[in-house]
Design an enzyme around this catalytic site. Structure first.
Site, PDB file in Angstrom:
ATOM      1  N   LYS A  50      37.224  23.933-107.762  1.00 26.26           N
ATOM      2  CA  LYS A  50      36.496  22.961-106.925  1.00 26.26           C
ATOM      3  C   LYS A  50      36.603  23.435-105.480  1.00 26.26           C
ATOM      4  O   LYS A  50      37.692  23.495-104.916  1.00 26.26           O
ATOM      5  CB  LYS A  50      37.115  21.565-107.090  1.00 26.26           C
ATOM      6  N   ASP A  54      35.205  16.725 -98.027  1.00 22.45           N
ATOM      7  CA  ASP A  54      34.864  15.568 -98.845  1.00 22.45           C
ATOM      8  C   ASP A  54      34.987  14.305 -98.000  1.00 22.45           C
ATOM      9  O   ASP A  54      36.080  13.748 -97.850  1.00 22.45           O
ATOM     10  CB  ASP A  54      35.796  15.499-100.072  1.00 22.45           C
ATOM     11  N   LYS A  91      34.828   7.495 -97.505  1.00 21.76           N
ATOM     12  CA  LYS A  91      36.277   7.296 -97.529  1.00 21.76           C
ATOM     13  C   LYS A  91      36.713   6.528 -96.276  1.00 21.76           C
ATOM     14  O   LYS A  91      36.158   6.776 -95.196  1.00 21.76           O
ATOM     15  CB  LYS A  91      36.996   8.656 -97.514  1.00 21.76           C
ATOM     16  N   ASP A 118      40.062  19.788 -99.808  1.00 24.97           N
ATOM     17  CA  ASP A 118      39.380  19.593-101.084  1.00 24.97           C
ATOM     18  C   ASP A 118      38.783  20.912-101.617  1.00 24.97           C
ATOM     19  O   ASP A 118      38.218  20.946-102.699  1.00 24.97           O
ATOM     20  CB  ASP A 118      38.294  18.517-100.944  1.00 24.97           C
ATOM     21  N   ASP A 167      32.099   9.409-104.156  1.00 25.77           N
ATOM     22  CA  ASP A 167      33.372  10.060-103.829  1.00 25.77           C
ATOM     23  C   ASP A 167      33.989  10.722-105.064  1.00 25.77           C
ATOM     24  O   ASP A 167      34.943  11.498-104.946  1.00 25.77           O
ATOM     25  CB  ASP A 167      34.333   9.020-103.231  1.00 25.77           C
ATOM     26  N   GLU A 181      32.974  13.195-106.572  1.00 28.72           N
ATOM     27  CA  GLU A 181      31.992  14.287-106.492  1.00 28.72           C
ATOM     28  C   GLU A 181      32.491  15.596-107.105  1.00 28.72           C
ATOM     29  O   GLU A 181      31.696  16.399-107.566  1.00 28.72           O
ATOM     30  CB  GLU A 181      31.596  14.509-105.018  1.00 28.72           C
ATOM     31  N   ARG A 190      34.029  16.244-109.834  1.00 23.71           N
ATOM     32  CA  ARG A 190      33.676  16.374-111.252  1.00 23.71           C
ATOM     33  C   ARG A 190      32.201  16.715-111.428  1.00 23.71           C
ATOM     34  O   ARG A 190      31.821  17.372-112.391  1.00 23.71           O
ATOM     35  CB  ARG A 190      34.070  15.089-112.001  1.00 23.71           C
TER      36      ARG A 190
HETATM   37  N1  BES Z   1      39.013  14.824-103.334  1.00 27.00           N
HETATM   38  C1  BES Z   1      39.259  13.542-103.865  1.00 27.00           C
HETATM   39  C2  BES Z   1      40.617  13.426-104.560  1.00 27.00           C
HETATM   40  C3  BES Z   1      41.849  13.578-103.709  1.00 27.00           C
HETATM   41  C4  BES Z   1      42.509  12.478-103.242  1.00 27.00           C
HETATM   42  C5  BES Z   1      42.381  14.822-103.459  1.00 27.00           C
HETATM   43  C6  BES Z   1      43.653  12.616-102.488  1.00 27.00           C
HETATM   44  C7  BES Z   1      43.539  14.961-102.697  1.00 27.00           C
HETATM   45  C8  BES Z   1      44.170  13.847-102.235  1.00 27.00           C
HETATM   46  C9  BES Z   1      38.204  13.176-104.888  1.00 27.00           C
HETATM   47  O1  BES Z   1      36.959  13.700-104.669  1.00 27.00           O
HETATM   48  C10 BES Z   1      38.078  11.683-104.846  1.00 27.00           C
HETATM   49  O2  BES Z   1      37.733  11.180-103.832  1.00 27.00           O
HETATM   50  N2  BES Z   1      38.372  11.042-105.961  1.00 27.00           N
HETATM   51  C11 BES Z   1      38.335   9.623-106.029  1.00 27.00           C
HETATM   52  C12 BES Z   1      37.786   9.258-107.383  1.00 27.00           C
HETATM   53  C13 BES Z   1      37.426   7.813-107.523  1.00 27.00           C
HETATM   54  C14 BES Z   1      36.243   7.494-106.654  1.00 27.00           C
HETATM   55  C15 BES Z   1      37.126   7.520-108.960  1.00 27.00           C
HETATM   56  C16 BES Z   1      39.753   9.080-105.856  1.00 27.00           C
HETATM   57  O3  BES Z   1      40.695   9.720-106.321  1.00 27.00           O
HETATM   58  O4  BES Z   1      39.904   8.058-105.223  1.00 27.00           O
HETATM   59 ZN    ZN Z   2      36.910  15.528-103.640  1.00 25.78          ZN
HETATM   60 ZN    ZN Z   3      35.759  12.532-103.368  1.00 31.83          ZN
END
Ligand code: BES
Ligand code: ZN
Ligand code: ZN
Length: 476
Positions: A239, A244, A251, A262, A321, A323, A325
């Site tokens: 990834k 992000d 966020k 990210d 968010d 994204e 995946r």
């Molecule tokens: N890049 C983030 C995940 C992340 C969070 C990485 C903290 C490093 C530290 C990912 O894209 C994300 O935002 N995931 C969301 C998913 C949710 C919307 C289902 C998350 O983890 O909150």
């Molecule tokens: Zn992300």
């Molecule tokens: Zn995200």
């Protein structure tokens, strides 16, 4: 910093300072005994992460409660940090056990613990020029080889740290692509860069949507290391979200900072490709990176949109968010459609905050269907010093990704088990014949260090590189 091995008589080795390991909090070895009173006076107990520099005696004492590789890594990183704060130019010590395992742990500690990132400081620190001389009774070919290999791995981890630490305005998809092209040239490996037209022609609507609102065009990077003799074919998918912001499901500010990290999965893939080619491992390795920036704007993809991935799966977006995946879905399809005779397919991603909640900030989550393969990864982890934990799939969790309007939803309907449901989302893009060859590794916890730990200073850790090199070497 320079690390050398020497089998000259220890006393004859010329160095300003001597390093003494104090093991198991005991002051009973010959080297330590004569300093017992001084050490006690200085309140030095020989605990882990304890370092004492005696300038008159020209000695540095370091505590190491156990003599396992990870404790050695931590001890040597504490020493090198102490030295970095001085003007000491050279240091010598005798290796505690004449083994490759000890030597590589020492090199890891020195090489990774001494890292700092001052590219954006107007006043730079002086270049760190210390010489570390490790005395061994016998400098065998194997020991020399271990030293070279370990230095190569540290170099790659620190390169990955530099990439990930670079701010998003200076490291966006196009830069990631040209970085890959330059790396490929240097390592004499193949590199193909695909632009958005290719993604559109190939029906990769899932990855394309994520980068739509960014002024930086998305890139798919495909690096190939293909030696003449190879035992296996391994595909690494990373990834590479160069930023992000969360997209329209924006966020909150506190969660947005650090999101330059990210791109850690994709960056780790770059580091691994560098190591496998430099070490000339007899394995065909493919590195695929989805380099994308997730931003907001009038043309941003939206919650409620339905996207179509390369394998025809339709995806209801309920949160922009989630994204990573979406990008990985198309990258995984691309890999399986374009690479023949895959033996292993591993993906690396800072995919979910839920993984950090589940396992803590030091440990990566490993998911997949094949228990034997997971155990191979656990073994690789314990040798490398990276921490991993299993997050198990089960028959109930996939149902949480059901969509009323499309084949699948990009988020789960439950607040719980978010790291696993993200892994299960990816599973929808793993073809039947590859199910047992695949592992998903969520590095969201350890990829970026906010409070220094072990031999990781603040910032990117380079998670995934040492783990994967260890995994690959175990295949030989
Ligand atoms: N890049 C983030 C995940 C992340 C969070 C990485 C903290 C490093 C530290 C990912 O894209 C994300 O935002 N995931 C969301 C998913 C949710 C919307 C289902 C998350 O983890 O909150
Ligand atoms: Zn992300
Ligand atoms: Zn995200």
């Amino acid at each position: 910093m320079q690390i050398t091995l020497s089998d000259e008589k220890y006393k004859k080795i010329d160095a300003e300072f001597e390093l003494v390991f104090v093991l198991s909090k005991k002051f009973d070895t010959d080297e330590v005994k004569s300093y017992k009173d001084t050490l006690e006076m200085m309140n030095f107990k020989g605990e882990d992460e304890e370092v004492l520099l005696l300038s008159e005696a020209k000695k540095i004492f370091v505590g190491c409660e156990k003599l396992d590789p990870e404790s050695i890594r931590i001890a040597s990183s504490c020493v090198i940090r102490k030295i970095k704060a001085t003007k000491i130019k050279s240091l010598k010590f005798s290796i505690l056990e004449n083994s490759s395992e000890h030597l590589s742990a020492l090199v890891d500690g020195f090489g990774l613990g001494s890292y700092s990132f001052d590219k954006y400081k107007s006043v730079k620190k002086e270049k760190f020029k210390v010489e570390v001389i490790i005395h061994c009774d016998d400098v065998s070919k194997e020991m020399k080889h271990t030293l070279e290999e370990s230095l190569e791995i540290c170099k790659a981890v620190n390169m990955v740290r530099d990439i990930v630490n670079t701010p998003p305005d200076d490291f966006y998809p196009d830069i990631m692509a040209s970085f890959a092209v330059d790396l490929a040239k240097e390592c004499k490996i193949e590199c193909k860069i695909y632009d958005e037209k290719y993604l559109a022609d190939e029906g990769m609507g899932s990855m394309l949507a994520v980068g739509r609102a960014s002024r930086h065009k998305s890139k798919l990077i495909h690096l190939t290391y293909s030696p003449k003799k190879c035992k296996k074919t391994v595909v690494l998918v990373g990834k590479g979200l160069t930023y992000d912001s969360g997209g329209l499901s924006l966020k909150p500010s506190d969660f947005m900072t650090t999101m330059k990290s990210d791109k850690s999965g994709g960056s780790a893939v770059l580091g691994i490709m560098q190591v496998v080619s430099r070490l000339k491992l007899p394995i065909e390795v493919h590195g695929i990176i989805g380099a994308v920036e997730n931003m907001i704007g009038g043309n941003a993809f939206k919650p409620d949109d339905v996207l179509k991935a390369k394998n025809g799966t339709t995806i209801e977006v309920r949160n922009t968010d989630a994204e990573g995946r979406l990008v990985l879905a198309d990258c995984l399809c691309y890999a399986q459609d374009n690479i023949q005779d895959i033996d292993y397919i591993l993906d690396f991603a800072t995919l979910t905050g839920a993984c950090v909640v589940a396992l803590g900030e030091y440990t990566s989550g490993v998911m997949g269907h094949n228990n034997k393969l997971k155990h191979q990864m656990f073994e690789a982890a314990s040798k490398s010093g990276e921490l991993v934990g299993a997050l198990p799939f089960n028959r109930y969790l996939p149902k949480l990704l059901k969509s009323e309007i499309a084949d699948i939803c990009n988020i789960s309907s439950s607040r719980y088990g978010g790291a696993i449901t993200a892994g299960l989302f990816l599973d929808k893009f793993i073809y039947e014949e590859n199910k047992d060859k695949w592992l998903h590794i969520d590095i969201a916890g350890p990829a970026f260090v906010e409070k220094p730990w072990g031999y990781n200073p603040h910032g990117a850790s380079g998670a995934g590189v040492r783990l994967t090199i260890s995994f690959l070497k175990n295949l030989l």
